[in-house]
Design a protein around this motif. Structure first.
Motif, short mmCIF file in Angstrom:
data_model
loop_
_atom_site.label_atom_id
_atom_site.label_comp_id
_atom_site.label_asym_id
_atom_site.label_seq_id
_atom_site.Cartn_x
_atom_site.Cartn_y
_atom_site.Cartn_z
N PHE A 148 5.07 -35.01 7.46
CA PHE A 148 5.87 -35.92 8.29
C PHE A 148 5.08 -37.19 8.61
O PHE A 148 5.62 -38.30 8.53
CB PHE A 148 6.31 -35.20 9.57
N ARG A 149 3.80 -37.03 8.92
CA ARG A 149 2.98 -38.21 9.22
C ARG A 149 2.79 -39.07 7.98
O ARG A 149 2.63 -40.28 8.06
CB ARG A 149 1.61 -37.81 9.79
N VAL B 264 9.93 -37.56 16.45
CA VAL B 264 10.45 -36.37 17.11
C VAL B 264 10.19 -36.49 18.61
O VAL B 264 9.26 -37.16 19.04
CB VAL B 264 9.78 -35.10 16.56
N MET C 66 8.18 -30.74 1.81
CA MET C 66 7.73 -29.41 2.22
C MET C 66 8.31 -28.38 1.24
O MET C 66 7.62 -27.45 0.81
CB MET C 66 8.23 -29.14 3.64
N GLU D 68 10.94 -32.87 4.83
CA GLU D 68 11.46 -31.53 4.50
C GLU D 68 11.58 -31.35 2.99
O GLU D 68 11.30 -30.28 2.46
CB GLU D 68 12.81 -31.31 5.19
N LYS E 53 3.30 -23.41 8.23
CA LYS E 53 4.36 -24.43 8.24
C LYS E 53 4.06 -25.60 9.19
O LYS E 53 4.30 -26.75 8.84
CB LYS E 53 5.71 -23.80 8.58
N ARG E 54 3.53 -25.29 10.36
CA ARG E 54 3.34 -26.34 11.37
C ARG E 54 2.32 -27.39 10.91
O ARG E 54 2.65 -28.57 10.86
CB ARG E 54 2.92 -25.68 12.67
N VAL F 11 4.46 -31.20 14.59
CA VAL F 11 5.91 -31.25 14.43
C VAL F 11 6.37 -29.95 13.76
O VAL F 11 5.71 -29.48 12.83
CB VAL F 11 6.31 -32.45 13.53
N GLU F 12 7.47 -29.41 14.23
CA GLU F 12 8.00 -28.16 13.63
C GLU F 12 9.08 -28.50 12.60
O GLU F 12 9.93 -29.34 12.85
CB GLU F 12 8.66 -27.31 14.73
N PRO F 13 9.06 -27.83 11.46
CA PRO F 13 10.14 -28.08 10.49
C PRO F 13 11.44 -27.41 10.92
O PRO F 13 11.43 -26.55 11.80
CB PRO F 13 9.60 -27.46 9.21
N LEU G 195 14.57 -24.25 6.84
CA LEU G 195 13.88 -24.77 5.65
C LEU G 195 13.46 -23.67 4.68
O LEU G 195 13.58 -23.82 3.47
CB LEU G 195 12.66 -25.58 6.09
N TYR H 204 3.66 -29.17 7.59
CA TYR H 204 4.83 -30.03 7.80
C TYR H 204 4.45 -31.27 8.63
O TYR H 204 4.90 -32.38 8.35
CB TYR H 204 5.95 -29.24 8.49
N THR H 205 3.60 -31.06 9.62
CA THR H 205 3.16 -32.21 10.44
C THR H 205 2.46 -33.24 9.56
O THR H 205 2.72 -34.44 9.67
CB THR H 205 2.20 -31.73 11.56
N ARG I 289 -4.23 -38.88 18.48
CA ARG I 289 -4.13 -37.41 18.60
C ARG I 289 -3.12 -37.03 19.67
O ARG I 289 -2.38 -36.06 19.52
CB ARG I 289 -5.49 -36.82 18.94
N ILE J 96 -6.79 -37.34 12.90
CA ILE J 96 -5.76 -36.76 13.78
C ILE J 96 -5.89 -35.23 13.80
O ILE J 96 -5.91 -34.61 14.85
CB ILE J 96 -4.34 -37.20 13.35
#
Lengths: 171, 205
Positions: B57-58, B119, B70, B67, B49-50, A57-59, A63, B53-54, A51, B158
């Motif tokens: 990405f994971r 990131v 997404m 992306e 989005k946050r 993470v921000e896109p 986008l 997208y997270t 955690r 998570i």
């Protein structure tokens, strides 16, 4: 509770998915069992590390604009599979039209032939026992119907199906 | 409240702060308008989005791929907005679309050979490199477990989403989710212990 039962509940315990009664039962077990206590601690440390290290993470800010573009492009140019389905549809319609016309043609043909067949015709006169020496040599076991004594597959009088059969056909 | 802005790729819709006193629409209200109203859809996007997208990405460990996924998810969400049940949570529904999109993408693609991206995480100048390294290692562990378990580990462990939400997202029973999360935790722990053992010179945990 036995250790193997406790192990199955550890995830739900850590995720706060157990009833208060089940939680206190597990906690009592952890008090008494060092092995299960170390198991749950190990999971707790691992969860915390994931955690902490794998945060949000921000896109890319662009986008959404790219999404709008892609959506509008899809509206203007339908996907290839839509075009493919349209093609299949047209082909199916053409096939139905062609086969329909052919079936109609066959029906007309059959009606004409029926009219012709219905007229009385003289029966063909053939000597069914007259078998040529050629036939005796090459097709000694030519099929003959037991009642009529004729080969029903043979075109009478033309000798078209008189063809040599495989050698050794006398077996 | 949203304003129009220009960019190299065309007009971009940007939300601006709502005036004081203006009530914020709920996700459900926005979703009702979003199929015909791009401004409402932009607002929806900004709210989801946050986390979405997270998650993506994971799942893939690569920003470009995340992306693309997404964008695909947004296209599916936008196309199917009319099918959204009013009782259903918009975020949960979007997560289920994102999850299915990611899993089907992972089924089709070959294993990635490029290094995993990470990131930048907020960290001090001294520990920045070490922190990024640990994050990459943990992301690598995620990529080693099967996508089905990976998704459930990301959501349940998570992101700490409730089992009932995960069951709705994945179309499974609560009991199946409970078993899968436990199995996923065990798979991840096996890799994590191996990583720790490796780093501590094989001295064990």
């Amino acid at each position: 509770m036995r250790c193997h039962e406790v192990r199955l509940e550890i995830s739900a315990f850590l995720d706060g998915e157990l009833s208060p009664c089940a939680v206190s039962e597990l906690e009592d077990h952890f008090e008494a069992c060092a092995e299960c206590r170390s198991e749950v601690e190990s999971f707790r440390v691992m969860d915390a590390e994931f955690r902490r290290r794998l945060g949000a993470v921000e896109p890319d800010p662009a986008l959404f604009a790219r999404f709008l573009e892609a959506r509008d492009r899809k509206r203007d140019h339908p996907a290839w599979w839509r075009l493919a389905w349209a093609g299949v549809g047209v082909a199916a319609m053409l096939m139905v039209a062609v086969f329909g016309a052919r079936i109609q043609e066959k029906r007309v043909e059959a009606a004409i032939l029926e009219q012709i067949d219905s007229k009385p015709r003289p029966a063909p006169v053939t000597n069914v026992f007259a078998v040529s020496r050629f036939e005796q040599k090459h097709a000694p076991f030519e099929y003959r119907d037991s009642l009529s004594g004729r080969n029903p597959f043979r075109v009478e009088g033309t000798g078209q199906n008189v063809r040599p059969v495989a050698q050794g056909g006398d077996r | 409240m949203i304003e129009m802005g220009g960019s190299a790729s065309g007009a971009v819709l940007r939300p601006v702060a709502a005036p004081p006193g203006a009530a914020q629409s709920t996700l459900g209200e926005l979703a009702k308008r979003a199929s015909t109203d791009d401004l409402a859809f932009r607002e929806l996007y900004d709210r989801i989005k946050r986390p979405v997208y997270t998650f993506l990405f994971r799942m893939v460990g690569h920003m470009g791929e995340a992306e693309e996924l997404m964008q695909e998810t947004l296209l599916k969400v936008h196309r199917n907005l009319s099918r959204l049940n009013s009782e259903e949570s918009f975020l949960g529904w979007t997560f289920s679309i994102a999850r299915n999109t990611a899993i089907s993408h992972l089924r089709k693609k070959r294993p990635r050979v490029e290094p995993i991206e990470e990131v930048a995480e907020p960290a001090s100048a001294f520990s920045e490199h070490a922190a990024a390294e640990v994050s990459v290692d943990l992301q690598r562990i995620l990529l080693r477990i099967p996508p089905r378990y990976r998704s459930i580990f990301i959501l349940g462990v998570i992101e700490q989403r409730e089992y009932a939400d995960i069951a709705r997202m994945s179309g499974k029973s609560l009991a199946a989710v409970k078993t899968d999360i436990h199995r996923a935790r065990e798979m991840v722990r096996e890799q994590w212990l191996r990583l720790r053992d490796g780093k501590s010179g094989g001295n064990g945990v």
